[in-house]
Structures are given as structure tokens and as C-alpha cells.
Design a protein around this motif. Structure first.
Motif, PDB file in Angstrom:
ATOM      1  N   MET A   1       0.853  -1.192   0.000  1.00 55.54           N
ATOM      2  CA  MET A   1       0.000   0.000   0.000  1.00 55.54           C
ATOM      3  C   MET A   1       0.887   1.239   0.000  1.00 55.54           C
ATOM      4  SD  MET A   1      -2.885   1.010   2.804  1.00 55.54           S
ATOM      5  CE  MET A   1      -3.718  -0.529   2.499  1.00 55.54           C
ATOM      6  N   THR A   2       0.569   2.207  -0.841  1.00 55.63           N
ATOM      7  CA  THR A   2       1.391   3.399  -0.926  1.00 55.63           C
ATOM      8  C   THR A   2       0.941   4.446   0.080  1.00 55.63           C
ATOM      9  OG1 THR A   2      -0.008   4.550  -2.512  1.00 55.63           O
ATOM     10  CG2 THR A   2       1.542   2.961  -3.410  1.00 55.63           C
ATOM     11  N   ILE A   3       1.835   5.382   0.369  1.00 54.15           N
ATOM     12  CA  ILE A   3       1.488   6.446   1.304  1.00 54.15           C
ATOM     13  C   ILE A   3       0.463   7.402   0.707  1.00 54.15           C
ATOM     14  CG2 ILE A   3       3.697   6.352   2.500  1.00 54.15           C
ATOM     15  CD1 ILE A   3       4.554   8.814   0.872  1.00 54.15           C
ATOM     16  N   ALA A   4       0.204   7.280  -0.611  1.00 53.75           N
ATOM     17  CA  ALA A   4      -0.792   8.140  -1.246  1.00 53.75           C
ATOM     18  C   ALA A   4      -2.207   7.593  -1.095  1.00 53.75           C
ATOM     19  CB  ALA A   4      -0.458   8.311  -2.729  1.00 53.75           C
ATOM     20  N   SER A   5      -2.363   6.465  -0.432  1.00 56.56           N
ATOM     21  CA  SER A   5      -3.667   5.804  -0.362  1.00 56.56           C
ATOM     22  C   SER A   5      -4.699   6.652   0.382  1.00 56.56           C
ATOM     23  CB  SER A   5      -3.523   4.447   0.337  1.00 56.56           C
ATOM     24  OG  SER A   5      -4.798   3.912   0.615  1.00 56.56           O
ATOM     25  N   VAL A   6      -5.707   7.119  -0.353  1.00 58.52           N
ATOM     26  CA  VAL A   6      -6.808   7.848   0.275  1.00 58.52           C
ATOM     27  C   VAL A   6      -7.625   6.901   1.143  1.00 58.52           C
ATOM     28  CG1 VAL A   6      -8.977   9.063  -0.222  1.00 58.52           C
ATOM     29  CG2 VAL A   6      -6.908   9.606  -1.521  1.00 58.52           C
ATOM     30  N   ASP A   7      -7.779   5.660   0.689  1.00 59.99           N
ATOM     31  CA  ASP A   7      -8.509   4.666   1.470  1.00 59.99           C
ATOM     32  C   ASP A   7      -7.883   4.491   2.856  1.00 59.99           C
ATOM     33  OD1 ASP A   7     -10.389   2.351   1.766  1.00 59.99           O
ATOM     34  OD2 ASP A   7      -8.522   1.220   1.796  1.00 59.99           O
ATOM     35  N   ARG A   8      -6.563   4.387   2.891  1.00 57.93           N
ATOM     36  CA  ARG A   8      -5.872   4.234   4.178  1.00 57.93           C
ATOM     37  C   ARG A   8      -6.052   5.489   5.035  1.00 57.93           C
ATOM     38  NH1 ARG A   8      -0.499   5.154   6.153  1.00 57.93           N
ATOM     39  NH2 ARG A   8       0.056   3.640   7.760  1.00 57.93           N
ATOM     40  N   VAL A 354      -4.891  14.355  -6.108  1.00 60.25           N
ATOM     41  CA  VAL A 354      -4.125  15.347  -5.342  1.00 60.25           C
ATOM     42  C   VAL A 354      -3.200  14.661  -4.347  1.00 60.25           C
ATOM     43  CG1 VAL A 354      -4.263  17.322  -3.776  1.00 60.25           C
ATOM     44  CG2 VAL A 354      -5.952  17.071  -5.602  1.00 60.25           C
ATOM     45  N   GLN A 355      -3.704  13.699  -3.606  1.00 63.35           N
ATOM     46  CA  GLN A 355      -2.883  13.032  -2.604  1.00 63.35           C
ATOM     47  C   GLN A 355      -1.765  12.227  -3.266  1.00 63.35           C
ATOM     48  OE1 GLN A 355      -4.910  11.966   0.969  1.00 63.35           O
ATOM     49  NE2 GLN A 355      -3.825  10.003   1.155  1.00 63.35           N
ATOM     50  N   ARG A 356      -2.050  11.652  -4.436  1.00 70.86           N
ATOM     51  CA  ARG A 356      -1.014  10.910  -5.156  1.00 70.86           C
ATOM     52  C   ARG A 356       0.093  11.847  -5.642  1.00 70.86           C
ATOM     53  NH1 ARG A 356      -4.031   9.034  -9.023  1.00 70.86           N
ATOM     54  NH2 ARG A 356      -4.821   7.428  -7.614  1.00 70.86           N
ATOM     55  N   LEU A 357      -0.288  13.005  -6.164  1.00 68.76           N
ATOM     56  CA  LEU A 357       0.708  13.974  -6.628  1.00 68.76           C
ATOM     57  C   LEU A 357       1.570  14.467  -5.466  1.00 68.76           C
ATOM     58  CD1 LEU A 357      -1.466  16.054  -9.137  1.00 68.76           C
ATOM     59  CD2 LEU A 357       0.470  14.564  -9.708  1.00 68.76           C
ATOM     60  N   ALA A 358       0.953  14.650  -4.304  1.00 68.01           N
ATOM     61  CA  ALA A 358       1.716  15.084  -3.134  1.00 68.01           C
ATOM     62  C   ALA A 358       2.744  14.031  -2.735  1.00 68.01           C
ATOM     63  CB  ALA A 358       0.767  15.371  -1.974  1.00 68.01           C
ATOM     64  N   ALA A 359       2.364  12.747  -2.839  1.00 69.93           N
ATOM     65  CA  ALA A 359       3.294  11.674  -2.484  1.00 69.93           C
ATOM     66  C   ALA A 359       4.403  11.538  -3.518  1.00 69.93           C
ATOM     67  CB  ALA A 359       2.528  10.355  -2.351  1.00 69.93           C
ATOM     68  N   GLU A 360       4.076  11.755  -4.791  1.00 64.98           N
ATOM     69  CA  GLU A 360       5.065  11.606  -5.862  1.00 64.98           C
ATOM     70  C   GLU A 360       6.035  12.785  -5.936  1.00 64.98           C
ATOM     71  OE1 GLU A 360       2.652  11.148  -9.316  1.00 64.98           O
ATOM     72  OE2 GLU A 360       2.242   9.011  -8.960  1.00 64.98           O
TER      73      GLU A 360
END
Length: 446
Positions: A1-8, A354-360
Motif C-alpha cells: 500500500m502506498t502512502i498516497a492511499s486515500v482509502d488508508r 491530489v494526494q497521489r501527486l503530493a506523495a510523488e
């Protein structure tokens, strides 16, 4: 699971292990919890929208997928994809959960994924991790032998549902009674229909049959210019905000953009108002982008004086006007990638992207304008459990022969005209994109 996971993130907030707030506590539940319950779009931004009668429903997901962990589902998906090889291609929209998107062969917006559909003509199955209108478009653009699969049939789109074929046909008949059907001295007809990509195949077919076209958030201006070369005015549906923002940027006065409310005679306007119209806007909107406000932009600027605010053109006009830039999901992505390290961005689009871009991009400060986590209800109906289910069904077992489940097909009576409108869209080329950092820009898709 990535740190960008909105579900998490949502589950951590619900248990009190992380700060923040969500628009519904039900977001922490598996989407299968809503498959057999009261019909609706599910928790998230569209939970207050009315689901039309007869909308597709998803059957029960087998227990082995509902009880599996994220890690177990990931292993099953990878194993099934390895077994199937080039026989299957998985397409994933930017707004999908990270747990799903990590398995996609192509990632993009709806326009890019429509193009990707045509790039793998030898694949036997196309699994579209997105929403229903996207899967329909894939079926229209794929070969007759290819099966297009939507992992969860309940993944619709409330904006697309705000314009249905009966309402649009009724509108068209009223406009024909008002304007007539004869072209003017320049050969332009009274009105040209334009539908946003975020619409049903039936509406795309309506446009194809009536001399119209499909648009995306990138080529909307190009498409409107195409339409004005052929008609004196445009009927634009279903998203009022994309239509208004695009037409306003082209210099069309707001008073020449009446709204058409399908529940009112003449859409709620007078004959004189419609006579002066250049763009007739449908009373539809995206519930994700309607959440963004000018107050949120003001707050972002107060906390971060150097912030760069980029919003999607499906946002209300006041929000687009208050932002530094607006553009498609792909435009937003490219703007962040091109920015110098240390930049600060406030983004007005769906939280998964948005959350994925922040993690990347840890070199930047990136946050969503809306402080409340509220994903797209229907994109969120796709879960890795459903992806594992449709993939393993294609593989089959000794006890259960391989099968295609959740296949999306467009009736051939609709498909022909819909393809005409889509091919017109694919041929409409937007002007070269403005440099990153410029204002009022658009990117490359919906």
C-alpha cells in the motif's frame, strides 16, 4: 500500500489514528456494502445526488474477495495478469484508488484512456477502472472482438446522469420550434449540440446524428469554434461549468449563456433570451468540483502567500476566476512536474489525484483546496476486490471455466452515430498549450 492511499487515510481518520475529516463515515466501508442496499451513488461527493431509476446495479461480490486483505488482493491481481499476459489490458483513471491504479497498464484522464483503448487492438479484454461512460466509450472505440469490462457496474457518474436522452430530445424539439431548422445565408444551422465526454453513449449518438460533436476539457474551445463555424449557437451539455468557463474565455457574454433546466418550459428562459443565446448551458454539474469555493482559495492564500492555485474547469466560474490557472487533470499533473522545487500548490480536483501527486512530489507542498476528504463517489466504487474478481474470472479454474463478467456493450443502433461524434472529437486539435504558470489554461483531457 502506498502512502498516497486515500482509502488508508480515511480509515486512519475514522479510527482516530490520524487528524482530518471526511464527508461520510461510510467511506471507510467496502463498496460492496452498498451494492445491494438502497440505490444510490454511494458515499462521497455524489451521495446527495439522485440516482436515475433503472441505473446499473452490481451483484454480490464473492466473499473471498470481500474478506481478503489489500496485500492478498494485490498478489491475486498480479498473478492473474501474469497468466493472462497480452490478452488483457487494464486502464485506470487518475481518480482511482492507489490500490487499483498500481495495477493499470495505462493511467490517464478520460480522453487519454479513450486513445489508449485504440492502442491495444490485439487484447481480448479491456478492463476499465473508471466509470460507466468511460467503459461505453472504450467499447465504441475498441474492435468488435474485444470485451470491455467495468469491475463494478455501480460505478456511474452523477453528472452524466443529469442529462438523459429523453430530456435532451425534448429540449431539442422545443429549440427547433423556436429557431426553425433552416440554415442561414452562410449555411449555418440554428443550433449545434455539443456533449462533454462525461455523458452516455446515447447522448454522444444524439450529437452524431444531429451534426454535433463530443468535447473534452482540453479541446472545449476548439470544439466550440468548430460548432460556431456550422451553427449560430450551441446547446452544451451536461456540465454547465465547463461550458460557461470555456465560452467566457472566448469572449461570449454571460447574458448570452442562458441555462436550460429540463424541468421548466423553454428551460426556464424566455423566447427573447433564447433568441439572443450563443451557448445554451444544461443544468448539470460535477459534484466533486462543485465542492470547491472562493473562500477555500482565500484561506489557502492567507496560509501560503506564495501558493499556486490550479483548479479543474468543471469548478464554478467564481472559483476558476479566483484561481491562478485552470486545466484538466493531465494539465495539473504536468504543471506540478514542471515546477521548480519548493513550489506550493493548492489543487481543486479529486482527492485521489491530489494526494497521489503530493506523495510523488515531496519536493513540493501540495494540498487539496477542500480540507474535507470527499472522493468521487462512483470512482470510489471500484476496489481492488472487484478488479481481482473480473481478472480471475477471465483466467478461470478447473471447476469454473473462464468467463467475461460485467461486460459493457453499446447497442449498435446507438454506436454508429456515437462513433461519428467521437471521431469528430478525436480530430479536433486544441491549440498549443500555454506555458506552465500562465493563467486560464487548459490541458489535455477530461
Amino acid at each position: 500500500m502506498t502512502i498516497a492511499s486515500v482509502d488508508r487515510t480515511i480509515r486512519l481518520i475514522k479510527t482516530g489514528a490520524a487528524a482530518g475529516s471526511t464527508c461520510s463515515p461510510d467511506l471507510a466501508a467496502g463498496p460492496w456494502e452498498f451494492d445491494s442496499g438502497t440505490p444510490g451513488y454511494g458515499p462521497g461527493s455524489s451521495m446527495g445526488d439522485v440516482l436515475p431509476t433503472g441505473s446499473p446495479r452490481q451483484g454480490a461480490l464473492p466473499e473471498r474477495y470481500r474478506l481478503a486483505t489489500t496485500e492478498e488482493l494485490g498478489e491475486r491481481i498480479r498473478a492473474a495478469k501474469e497468466t493472462l499476459g497480452d490478452r488483457v489490458v487494464v486502464l485506470g483513471h487518475f481518480y482511482q484508488r492507489d490500490e487499483v491504479l498500481q495495477h493499470a497498464d495505462f493511467v490517464g484522464d478520460s480522453f487519454q484512456l479513450a486513445q489508449a483503448t485504440k492502442s491495444r487492438p490485439d487484447a481480448e479484454a479491456i478492463i476499465f477502472c473508471g466509470v460507466h461512460f468511460m467503459a461505453e466509450t472504450a467499447d465504441l472505440l475498441s474492435t468488435p472482438d474485444q470485451a470491455v469490462i467495468l469491475p463494478n457496474l455501480a460505478a456511474g457518474c452523477s453528472m452524466a446522469d443529469m442529462a438523459d436522452i429523453d430530456s435532451v430530445t425534448d429540449c431539442w424539439e422545443q429549440l427547433e420550434d423556436l429557431y426553425g431548422t433552416e440554415p442561414d445565408a452562410d449555411g449555418r444551422v440554428p443550433v449545434i449540440p455539443v456533449t462533454y465526454m462525461n455523458s452516455s453513449a446515447a447522448l454522444k449518438a444524439f450529437c452524431g446524428e444531429h451534426g454535433g460533436i463530443v468535447c473534452t476539457s482540453s479541446n472545449a474551445e476548439t470544439v466550440l469554434e468548430w460548432a460556431f463555424a456550422r451553427g449560430r449557437r450551441v446547446l452544451f451539455f451536461p456540465d454547465q461549468h465547463l461550458g460557461r468557463n470555456t465560452a467566457k474565455a472566448m469572449g461570449i457574454p454571460l447574458e448570452h449563456m442562458p441555462m436550460w433546466n429540463p424541468r421548466k418550459p423553454l428551460g426556464g428562459s424566455t423566447a427573447d433570451e433564447l433568441g439572443d443565446a450563443e451557448v445554451i448551458l444544461w443544468h448539470g454539474f460535477c459534484s466533486v468540483h462543485k465542492r470547491f469555493t472562493v473562500d477555500q482559495i482565500t484561506a489557502a492564500r492567507l496560509e501560503h502567500p506564495d501558493v499556486r492555485v490550479i483548479v479543474h474547469p468543471e469548478c464554478p466560474m467564481a472559483v476558476v476566476d479566483a484561481a491562478d490557472e485552470y486545466g484538466s487533470t493531465d494539465y495539473i499533473k504536468k504543471a506540478i512536474e514542471a515546477a521548480p522545487a519548493g513550489s506550493t500548490f493548492a489543487i481543486g480536483t479529486e482527492i485521489n489525484l491530489v494526494q497521489r501527486l503530493a506523495a510523488e512530489h515531496p519536493e513540493h507542498t501540495i494540498f487539496c483546496l477542500d480540507p474535507v476528504i470527499c472522493p468521487c463517489s462512483t470512482m470510489y466504487r471500484i476496489h481492488s476486490g472487484y478488479l481481482a474478481w473480473v481478472l480471475e474470472a477471465l483466467v478461470g479454474t478447473a471447476e469454473q471455466p473462464a468467463e467475461v463478467v460485467n461486460r459493457i456493450t453499446v447497442d449498435q443502433k446507438v454506436a454508429g452515430h456515437a462513433r461519428v461524434a467521437l471521431e469528430r472529437m478525436l480530430a479536433a486539435r486544441p491549440p498549443a498549450a500555454l506555458p506552465a504558470g500562465s493563467t486560464s489554461s487548459t490541458g489535455t483531457g477530461a
